[in-house]
Design an enzyme around this catalytic site. Structure first.
Site, PDB file in Angstrom:
ATOM      1  N   GLY A  90       0.741  -1.432  -0.167  1.00  0.00           N
ATOM      2  CA  GLY A  90      -0.101  -0.007   0.034  1.00  0.00           C
ATOM      3  C   GLY A  90       0.869   1.188  -0.027  1.00  0.00           C
ATOM      4  N   LEU A  92      -0.248  -2.684   9.171  1.00  0.00           N
ATOM      5  CA  LEU A  92      -0.897  -1.644   8.383  1.00  0.00           C
ATOM      6  C   LEU A  92      -1.984  -2.125   7.317  1.00  0.00           C
ATOM      7  CD1 LEU A  92       2.099  -0.522   9.254  1.00  0.00           C
ATOM      8  CD2 LEU A  92       1.707   1.258   7.283  1.00  0.00           C
ATOM      9  N   TYR A 110     -14.941   1.179   9.343  1.00  0.00           N
ATOM     10  CA  TYR A 110     -13.586   1.474   9.041  1.00  0.00           C
ATOM     11  C   TYR A 110     -13.155   1.983  10.614  1.00  0.00           C
ATOM     12  CZ  TYR A 110      -9.158   3.926   8.212  1.00  0.00           C
ATOM     13  OH  TYR A 110      -7.906   4.254   8.102  1.00  0.00           O
TER      14      TYR A 110
HETATM   15  P1  NAD Z   1      -3.464   1.714   1.402  1.00  0.00           P
HETATM   16  O1  NAD Z   1      -5.001   1.101   0.821  1.00  0.00           O
HETATM   17  O2  NAD Z   1      -2.905   2.294   0.186  1.00  0.00           O
HETATM   18  O3  NAD Z   1      -2.659   0.461   1.947  1.00  0.00           O
HETATM   19  C1  NAD Z   1      -3.326  -0.665   2.555  1.00  0.00           C
HETATM   20  C2  NAD Z   1      -2.808  -1.964   2.384  1.00  0.00           C
HETATM   21  O4  NAD Z   1      -3.270  -3.202   2.960  1.00  0.00           O
HETATM   22  C3  NAD Z   1      -2.911  -2.511   0.648  1.00  0.00           C
HETATM   23  O5  NAD Z   1      -1.737  -2.779   0.104  1.00  0.00           O
HETATM   24  C4  NAD Z   1      -4.069  -3.566   0.875  1.00  0.00           C
HETATM   25  O6  NAD Z   1      -3.978  -4.183  -0.343  1.00  0.00           O
HETATM   26  C5  NAD Z   1      -3.573  -4.152   2.123  1.00  0.00           C
HETATM   27  N1  NAD Z   1      -4.466  -4.820   2.744  1.00  0.00           N
HETATM   28  C6  NAD Z   1      -5.769  -4.514   3.025  1.00  0.00           C
HETATM   29  N2  NAD Z   1      -6.551  -5.658   3.593  1.00  0.00           N
HETATM   30  C7  NAD Z   1      -5.591  -6.781   3.505  1.00  0.00           C
HETATM   31  C8  NAD Z   1      -5.663  -8.092   4.116  1.00  0.00           C
HETATM   32  N3  NAD Z   1      -6.773  -8.575   4.554  1.00  0.00           N
HETATM   33  N4  NAD Z   1      -4.785  -8.790   4.142  1.00  0.00           N
HETATM   34  C9  NAD Z   1      -3.273  -8.335   3.538  1.00  0.00           C
HETATM   35  N5  NAD Z   1      -3.210  -7.292   3.012  1.00  0.00           N
HETATM   36  C10 NAD Z   1      -4.298  -6.320   3.022  1.00  0.00           C
HETATM   37  O7  NAD Z   1      -3.744   2.429   2.536  1.00  0.00           O
HETATM   38  P2  NAD Z   1      -2.492   3.411   3.266  1.00  0.00           P
HETATM   39  O8  NAD Z   1      -2.980   4.910   3.072  1.00  0.00           O
HETATM   40  O9  NAD Z   1      -1.295   2.860   2.939  1.00  0.00           O
HETATM   41  O10 NAD Z   1      -3.095   2.992   4.651  1.00  0.00           O
HETATM   42  C11 NAD Z   1      -2.211   2.089   5.515  1.00  0.00           C
HETATM   43  C12 NAD Z   1      -2.540   1.962   6.934  1.00  0.00           C
HETATM   44  O11 NAD Z   1      -2.560   3.441   7.464  1.00  0.00           O
HETATM   45  C13 NAD Z   1      -4.098   1.443   6.902  1.00  0.00           C
HETATM   46  O12 NAD Z   1      -4.276   0.561   8.079  1.00  0.00           O
HETATM   47  C14 NAD Z   1      -4.913   2.733   7.340  1.00  0.00           C
HETATM   48  O13 NAD Z   1      -5.965   2.573   8.061  1.00  0.00           O
HETATM   49  C15 NAD Z   1      -4.092   3.624   8.048  1.00  0.00           C
HETATM   50  N6  NAD Z   1      -4.215   5.092   7.845  1.00  0.00           N
HETATM   51  C16 NAD Z   1      -3.924   5.906   6.940  1.00  0.00           C
HETATM   52  C17 NAD Z   1      -4.016   6.992   6.636  1.00  0.00           C
HETATM   53  C18 NAD Z   1      -3.644   7.754   5.416  1.00  0.00           C
HETATM   54  O14 NAD Z   1      -4.012   9.049   5.226  1.00  0.00           O
HETATM   55  N7  NAD Z   1      -3.035   7.265   4.491  1.00  0.00           N
HETATM   56  C19 NAD Z   1      -4.768   7.738   7.672  1.00  0.00           C
HETATM   57  C20 NAD Z   1      -5.165   6.957   8.753  1.00  0.00           C
HETATM   58  C21 NAD Z   1      -4.684   5.748   8.797  1.00  0.00           C
END
Ligand code: NAD
Ligand code: UDP
Length: 313
Positions: free
Chosen positions: A10, A73, A145
């Site tokens: 991700g 993550l 979420y």
């Molecule tokens: P993203 O969607 O780019 O990355 C999430 C990754 O998790 C993806 O590669 C997805 O394929 C993988 N994934 C999801 N479910 C899965 C599963 N069951 N098994 C294996 N892989 C799985 O999102 P991001 O922005 O990189 O977010 C990463 C983390 O940070 C998340 O937990 C998100 O909730 C948290 N977060 C991000 C933000 C932000 O602004 N980017 C804000 C708050 C929280």
């Protein structure tokens, strides 16, 4: 160290993987690509410190060899993504977190969960300190979420209290930068891609709602420091500089020089009115604060998407 990063393909997981590798640590990445992309890890194909396992962490898994850290993550993160995958989102927050915590316990590893500012819901305290318990609709469309992350935090604290697992909880505030998907639906990627394509910039509601945008390099440095030097209390990591969505649209338009018109669309249900982190804890415990101002971060993000869109044409 050798660490497992779930969600490694991700946006944030791939940058955090790079951060560990840059310091000479080994990383096992795990992802099922539900919202991530192999290309986010393509540059690591021949890196000797990196290995990858394709797996859905909501189903049980094991990792061979020692682990010093388990960084969880994995989860859809964009509202568009989690509204499309509500059950998968709840499962990865619940079962996925349980599996990751059990692995950390079995390996004697430190556990780190990527939580979110969404645990504060539509906040009635502003800015949000970690002591605020939040204002979340438990049955609204965003609850898949918000409640998954609140459960994940509770489960993390339960493993900490019951089993003595060394844990970290980071509450991440809106982060943006290279490797977001052009179609992931979040506001920065939407506005930048719309502006570069000359398509209408879509403001939801009247654009007076606020967010506080953190550039990915700053965010990842905060996550890394929290993993190494933090404490089990939840810690906000985000940029306290707060903008209305309309101001963001103006900055993107100015920096891209686009001729896109601005159009107004319905505000999503339960869209938080305001959001801004109180980062006193991160400042005091980690010596961390963001450095990249919005315009600079947007310029880098615009360059990334411009190159991507050009190569896709
Ligand atoms: P993203 O969607 O780019 O990355 C999430 C990754 O998790 C993806 O590669 C997805 O394929 C993988 N994934 C999801 N479910 C899965 C599963 N069951 N098994 C294996 N892989 C799985 O999102 P991001 O922005 O990189 O977010 C990463 C983390 O940070 C998340 O937990 C998100 O909730 C948290 N977060 C991000 C933000 C932000 O602004 N980017 C804000 C708050 C929280
Ligand atoms: N938003 C918008 N236009 C878009 C995408 C999002 O006006 O094309 C708004 C959205 O309604 C919210 C803010 O921008 O008020 C941030 O949305 P995002 O999906 O990036 O993250 P959120 O903070 O809501 O999780």
């Amino acid at each position: 160290m050798r660490v497992l990063v779930t969600g490694a393909a991700g946006f944030l997981g791939s940058h955090l993987t790079d951060r560990f590798l840059a310091d000479g640590h080994a990383v096992v990445g795990m992802d099922n690509f539900i919202t991530g992309r192999p290309e986010n890890l393509a540059h690591l194909a021949r890196h000797e410190g990196f290995s990858f396992v394709r797996h859905d962490v909501s189903t049980p898994f094991a990792v061979d060899g020692p682990l010093d850290g388990v960084l969880h993550l994995a989860s859809p993160a964009s509202p568009v993504d989690y509204l499309e995958h509500p059950i998968e989102t709840l499962r990865v927050g619940a079962h996925g977190t349980d599996h990751a915590l059990a692995l950390a316990l079995a390996k004697g590893a430190r556990f780190f969960i990527a939580s979110t500012s969404e645990v504060y819901g539509d906040p009635q305290v502003h800015p949000q300190p970690e002591s605020y318990w939040g204002h979340v609709n438990p049955v609204g469309p965003r609850s898949c979420y918000d409640e998954a992350k609140r459960f994940a935090e509770a489960l993390t604290m339960a493993y900490h209290r019951a089993h003595g697992v060394d844990t970290r909880i980071v509450r991440i505030f809106n982060t943006y930068g290279p490797r977001m998907r052009p179609d992931d639906g979040r506001v920065v990627s939407n506005f930048v891609v719309q502006a570069l394509r000359g398509e209408p910039i879509t403001i939801y509601g009247d654009g007076s709602q606020t967010r506080s945008f953190c550039y990915v390099d700053d965010e990842v440095e905060g996550l890394y420091r929290l993993f190494l030097h933090g404490t089990p209390e939840p810690t906000n990591v985000g940029n306290p500089a707060e903008y209305t969505v309309r101001q963001l649209a103006e900055r993107v338009a100015a920096l891209t020089g686009t001729r896109s018109e601005v159009v107004y669309r319905d505000l999503p249900v339960d869209d938080p009115r305001v959001r801004r982190p109180d980062i006193t804890r991160a400042r005091e415990t980690l010596g961390w604060e963001p450095r990249v101002p919005l315009d600079e971060g947007l310029r880098r993000t615009i360059d990334y998407f411009a190159a991507r869109l050009a190569s896709a044409e």
